[in-house]
Design a protein around this motif. Sequence first.
Motif, PDB file in Angstrom:
ATOM      1  N   TYR A 168      43.357  38.653  31.259  1.00 40.24           N
ATOM      2  CA  TYR A 168      44.576  38.601  32.069  1.00 40.24           C
ATOM      3  C   TYR A 168      44.643  37.293  32.843  1.00 40.24           C
ATOM      4  O   TYR A 168      45.711  36.687  32.972  1.00 40.24           O
ATOM      5  CB  TYR A 168      44.645  39.789  33.024  1.00 40.24           C
ATOM      6  CG  TYR A 168      45.934  39.814  33.818  1.00 40.24           C
ATOM      7  CD1 TYR A 168      47.052  40.467  33.317  1.00 40.24           C
ATOM      8  CD2 TYR A 168      46.044  39.155  35.048  1.00 40.24           C
ATOM      9  CE1 TYR A 168      48.253  40.463  34.023  1.00 40.24           C
ATOM     10  CE2 TYR A 168      47.240  39.152  35.750  1.00 40.24           C
ATOM     11  CZ  TYR A 168      48.340  39.806  35.227  1.00 40.24           C
ATOM     12  OH  TYR A 168      49.521  39.794  35.918  1.00 40.24           O
ATOM     13  N   LEU A 169      43.510  36.851  33.354  1.00 38.01           N
ATOM     14  CA  LEU A 169      43.495  35.603  34.106  1.00 38.01           C
ATOM     15  C   LEU A 169      43.822  34.419  33.203  1.00 38.01           C
ATOM     16  O   LEU A 169      44.526  33.482  33.611  1.00 38.01           O
ATOM     17  CB  LEU A 169      42.146  35.406  34.794  1.00 38.01           C
ATOM     18  CG  LEU A 169      41.965  36.123  36.149  1.00 38.01           C
ATOM     19  CD1 LEU A 169      42.050  37.641  35.994  1.00 38.01           C
ATOM     20  CD2 LEU A 169      40.649  35.732  36.793  1.00 38.01           C
ATOM     21  N   LEU A 170      43.325  34.461  31.959  1.00 37.63           N
ATOM     22  CA  LEU A 170      43.667  33.400  31.017  1.00 37.63           C
ATOM     23  C   LEU A 170      45.169  33.411  30.721  1.00 37.63           C
ATOM     24  O   LEU A 170      45.827  32.362  30.697  1.00 37.63           O
ATOM     25  CB  LEU A 170      42.879  33.566  29.723  1.00 37.63           C
ATOM     26  CG  LEU A 170      41.366  33.325  29.793  1.00 37.63           C
ATOM     27  CD1 LEU A 170      40.739  33.609  28.428  1.00 37.63           C
ATOM     28  CD2 LEU A 170      41.054  31.897  30.233  1.00 37.63           C
ATOM     29  N   ALA A 171      45.726  34.606  30.483  1.00 35.52           N
ATOM     30  CA  ALA A 171      47.155  34.706  30.173  1.00 35.52           C
ATOM     31  C   ALA A 171      48.000  34.259  31.356  1.00 35.52           C
ATOM     32  O   ALA A 171      49.033  33.596  31.174  1.00 35.52           O
ATOM     33  CB  ALA A 171      47.497  36.143  29.778  1.00 35.52           C
ATOM     34  N   ALA A 172      47.574  34.584  32.575  1.00 38.37           N
ATOM     35  CA  ALA A 172      48.315  34.164  33.757  1.00 38.37           C
ATOM     36  C   ALA A 172      48.307  32.644  33.907  1.00 38.37           C
ATOM     37  O   ALA A 172      49.228  32.064  34.508  1.00 38.37           O
ATOM     38  CB  ALA A 172      47.739  34.821  35.008  1.00 38.37           C
ATOM     39  N   ALA A 173      47.286  32.000  33.349  1.00 34.63           N
ATOM     40  CA  ALA A 173      47.205  30.539  33.380  1.00 34.63           C
ATOM     41  C   ALA A 173      47.930  29.901  32.199  1.00 34.63           C
ATOM     42  O   ALA A 173      47.889  28.676  32.041  1.00 34.63           O
ATOM     43  CB  ALA A 173      45.747  30.099  33.405  1.00 34.63           C
ATOM     44  N   GLY A 174      48.563  30.729  31.365  1.00 35.17           N
ATOM     45  CA  GLY A 174      49.324  30.221  30.234  1.00 35.17           C
ATOM     46  C   GLY A 174      48.584  30.176  28.920  1.00 35.17           C
ATOM     47  O   GLY A 174      49.141  29.757  27.904  1.00 35.17           O
ATOM     48  N   ASN A 175      47.336  30.620  28.908  1.00 33.83           N
ATOM     49  CA  ASN A 175      46.531  30.615  27.681  1.00 33.83           C
ATOM     50  C   ASN A 175      46.626  31.988  27.036  1.00 33.83           C
ATOM     51  O   ASN A 175      45.952  32.930  27.446  1.00 33.83           O
ATOM     52  CB  ASN A 175      45.078  30.272  28.007  1.00 33.83           C
ATOM     53  CG  ASN A 175      44.226  30.159  26.765  1.00 33.83           C
ATOM     54  OD1 ASN A 175      44.689  30.383  25.655  1.00 33.83           O
ATOM     55  ND2 ASN A 175      42.959  29.814  26.951  1.00 33.83           N
ATOM     56  N   THR A 176      47.451  32.124  25.995  1.00 32.88           N
ATOM     57  CA  THR A 176      47.693  33.427  25.363  1.00 32.88           C
ATOM     58  C   THR A 176      47.300  33.442  23.890  1.00 32.88           C
ATOM     59  O   THR A 176      47.628  34.378  23.175  1.00 32.88           O
ATOM     60  CB  THR A 176      49.171  33.819  25.498  1.00 32.88           C
ATOM     61  OG1 THR A 176      49.983  32.809  24.876  1.00 32.88           O
ATOM     62  CG2 THR A 176      49.561  33.964  26.959  1.00 32.88           C
TER      63      THR A 176
END
Length: 582
Positions: A455-463
Amino acid sequence: MGSLITNIVQSAALVASLPQTATNGLSRLGTLQAPTFPEFLSGPLQNGFPWGTRTAARTNPYELSPTTGVIRPYDFTISRGFIAPDGVNRSVMLINGQFPGPTIEANWGDTFQITVRNRLEGPEEGTGLHWHGILQRQTPWYDGVPSVGQCPIAPGKDLTYTFKADLYGSSWYHSHYSAQYAAGLFGAMVIHGPHENFFYDVDLGPVMLTDWYHAEYFELVKQTMTPGAPPVFSDNNLINGKMSYDCSKIPAGGPSCTSNAGISQFSFQSGKTHRLRLINAGAESLQRFSIDGHTMTVVANDYVPVVPYQTNVVTLGIGQRTDVIVRANMAPTASVFMRANMSVPCSLTNQPNAVAAIFYENADKTKTPRSAAQVFEDKSCGNVSTALALPQLFDALTGEQDPLTRTRPLFPYPALANAATTYNVDITAGPNRTGHFLWYMNGQTFRANYDHPLYLLAAAGNTSYPYDPQWNVINFKGNNSVRVIVNNKFPAAHPMHLHGHNFFVLAEGVGTWDGKITGYPNTQRRDVQQIQGNGYLVIQYDTDNPGVWPFHCHIAWHVSGGLYVNLMEQPDKINDRGAVPQ
């Protein structure tokens, strides 16, 4: 009936050899001193209720949940200790010195604020608590899954989870770090809400059903994956953390064992109705629950109120909950057994049966009940069982008790007729290149990375994670609904749990799905559903909760072996909730 149960039910006296502190630490669950529960907790009222005019039958719980502004604080310290829930003394993990852990309680719309202190030593371990069934619409980072919403809580460190009680009914919390909850890290969660569809006089609270192991959880995880090792079998079955054990089965040099450790006890009041909150908090086993001489009225499955129906046996996969109402229809001097039987065809266990005593108000509480068990057949490994005492609920075509066609949510909330996207998942299992036994979803086994929560990666734009396929991330992007068709290519059943949602159960069965939806438009909704061996499960959900949500088997040894996938939804909206707390 096993020899252990025979010895218990045929004994003249029912006096435990061990005190409650030796079997369950500081917990009062399973004793006649355990508290009953109110209709709701104190706090501001609107039209006489904390949730105001909202009702179970007419209020959409996913869109119109209240916000009361009331905070329910709890403080948990996780540590190791020695107890003997069934007379066998072993090292366990305790919350505030209790097994099971403390029951947490709120009204619908309240906010839980729970500080978790990791004081595990000898050895040290990380940890994290998952609040099973909570949607976490505004706080996905507090879902409690290390590698997804958080890093593990490090030894000696604390984390405060703050989240809204956004649904209501009965559930539980448990460690989501490895298979720690099999060592005792779990407890019940009660959220009071509307129930105009049923009434009761006494809320007896949680009835937690758990398979139990005498070995350390991490040794069992290793055993499940070791090439050539036998499968893991549970040693006993507990009701609210208590049961006796046949100490003659302990090998020479094994742990100390005290016979007749004691069973759980409950109070009934003649002529009154009682609410029981059934929870399968086990690691591996499918449970069948019954009460001798009594019929149960089912009023909720998981966090979903249902149109009430009667049965004499309730089937519970791991993580599932069922609320039942029971009328005390016997004389004030009566006593009977409640029973939890692990399904023998569907579970790996050396001792499948547990009993607890129910005493009416004037019963002799030192004497063993003399009651006869309910009659039912133990065949299907789905959310069904063939009960013989209530033929009106028996489906002659499928041979199933309580099939999907007979379970209807009280609030009708139809699934979209055509989901925006469909995802097919095949469950398989087998050895990897080193010979270790693993589970696979679409040919990929899951491995967590505690240093990089998704989730932290996705929140940083890394999906997108092309170099880390072992994270098993499926990105559904902006699709507004998802249909997941799960095909189980293995003969064992699996309780499949989706975080962040109550999903629609469109179909389940053995073989291949024929494309027909069961019960439409008012299909069953819940957050755990059994998929049968060599069978299929079709679920659907609206992607109205942006984030990364685990979808996994709830058998501890299977999820540890990789039977897990992460479903990402609406990644472009993940940051609409604001920054992740640091």
